[in-house]
Design a protein around this motif. Sequence first.
Motif, PDB file in Angstrom:
ATOM      1  N   CYS A  11       0.824  -1.287   0.114  1.00  0.00           N
ATOM      2  CA  CYS A  11       0.079  -0.040  -0.002  1.00  0.00           C
ATOM      3  C   CYS A  11       0.822   1.316   0.114  1.00  0.00           C
ATOM      4  O   CYS A  11       1.673   1.429   0.847  1.00  0.00           O
ATOM      5  N   CYS A  14       0.206   3.151   3.773  1.00  0.00           N
ATOM      6  CA  CYS A  14       0.480   2.624   4.858  1.00  0.00           C
ATOM      7  C   CYS A  14       1.524   1.515   4.639  1.00  0.00           C
ATOM      8  O   CYS A  14       2.052   0.952   6.034  1.00  0.00           O
ATOM      9  N   CYS A  33      -6.020  -2.034   0.511  1.00  0.00           N
ATOM     10  CA  CYS A  33      -5.470  -2.415   1.732  1.00  0.00           C
ATOM     11  C   CYS A  33      -6.592  -2.870   2.797  1.00  0.00           C
ATOM     12  O   CYS A  33      -6.926  -1.921   3.611  1.00  0.00           O
ATOM     13  N   GLY A  36      -4.884  -2.637   6.332  1.00  0.00           N
ATOM     14  CA  GLY A  36      -4.301  -1.317   7.021  1.00  0.00           C
ATOM     15  C   GLY A  36      -4.998  -0.033   6.870  1.00  0.00           C
ATOM     16  O   GLY A  36      -6.054   0.099   7.637  1.00  0.00           O
ATOM     17  N   CYS A  37      -5.132   0.585   5.664  1.00  0.00           N
ATOM     18  CA  CYS A  37      -5.742   2.041   5.894  1.00  0.00           C
ATOM     19  C   CYS A  37      -6.973   1.941   4.917  1.00  0.00           C
ATOM     20  O   CYS A  37      -7.722   2.875   4.898  1.00  0.00           O
TER      21      CYS A  37
END
Length: 170
Positions: A11, A14, A33, A36-37
């Motif tokens: 990503c 992040c 992602c 993560g984000c």
Amino acid sequence: MKDNTEFEIDCPACGKKMKKIYMPEQGINIDVCVNGCGGIFFDNRELEKFDENKEDISPLISVFENKKFKKVDETDFRICPLCGQKMVKNYASAKKEVQVDECYSCGGKFLDYGELEKIRAQYETEEERASDVIYELYSQVGIELEDFKRKCAKSKMNSSFLSKLIKIKY
Ligand SMILES: [Zn+2]
Ligand SMILES: [Zn+2]
């Protein structure tokens, strides 16, 4: 440039590994992602297959359901996960409401969590989106465009020029 049709990419916001989500209506995988984000990476010209409300994104919605995503600074510059180039922040449409990261080398685009929904809510149809682009162009270069149109009319280029303009996408 790496080919991301099989390999996982990191990503750009992040650093987490992105997951490939298959979108049956469009017949393509997009990189999301999920751990993560919540950002999404679209390959060159893929985003336009998802930016209208009538285009189905239900697999994406179920991936996002009941998930909390890591907050990222959306003003940070990002590096394209495919070709390592610095990405450029651009407005997704003439409405200038949503900024996305764009790679000028491969055409990839990265959207932060929630941005796709905002883009989809902006226009009903691709025609509306295109006409807004024309209006925006017109307001920027109105006088020159008027002048250009007059010249085009004289040289009988007018109709083909206008039909080209209609085909411009963001
Ligand atoms: Zn991320
Ligand atoms: Zn790239």
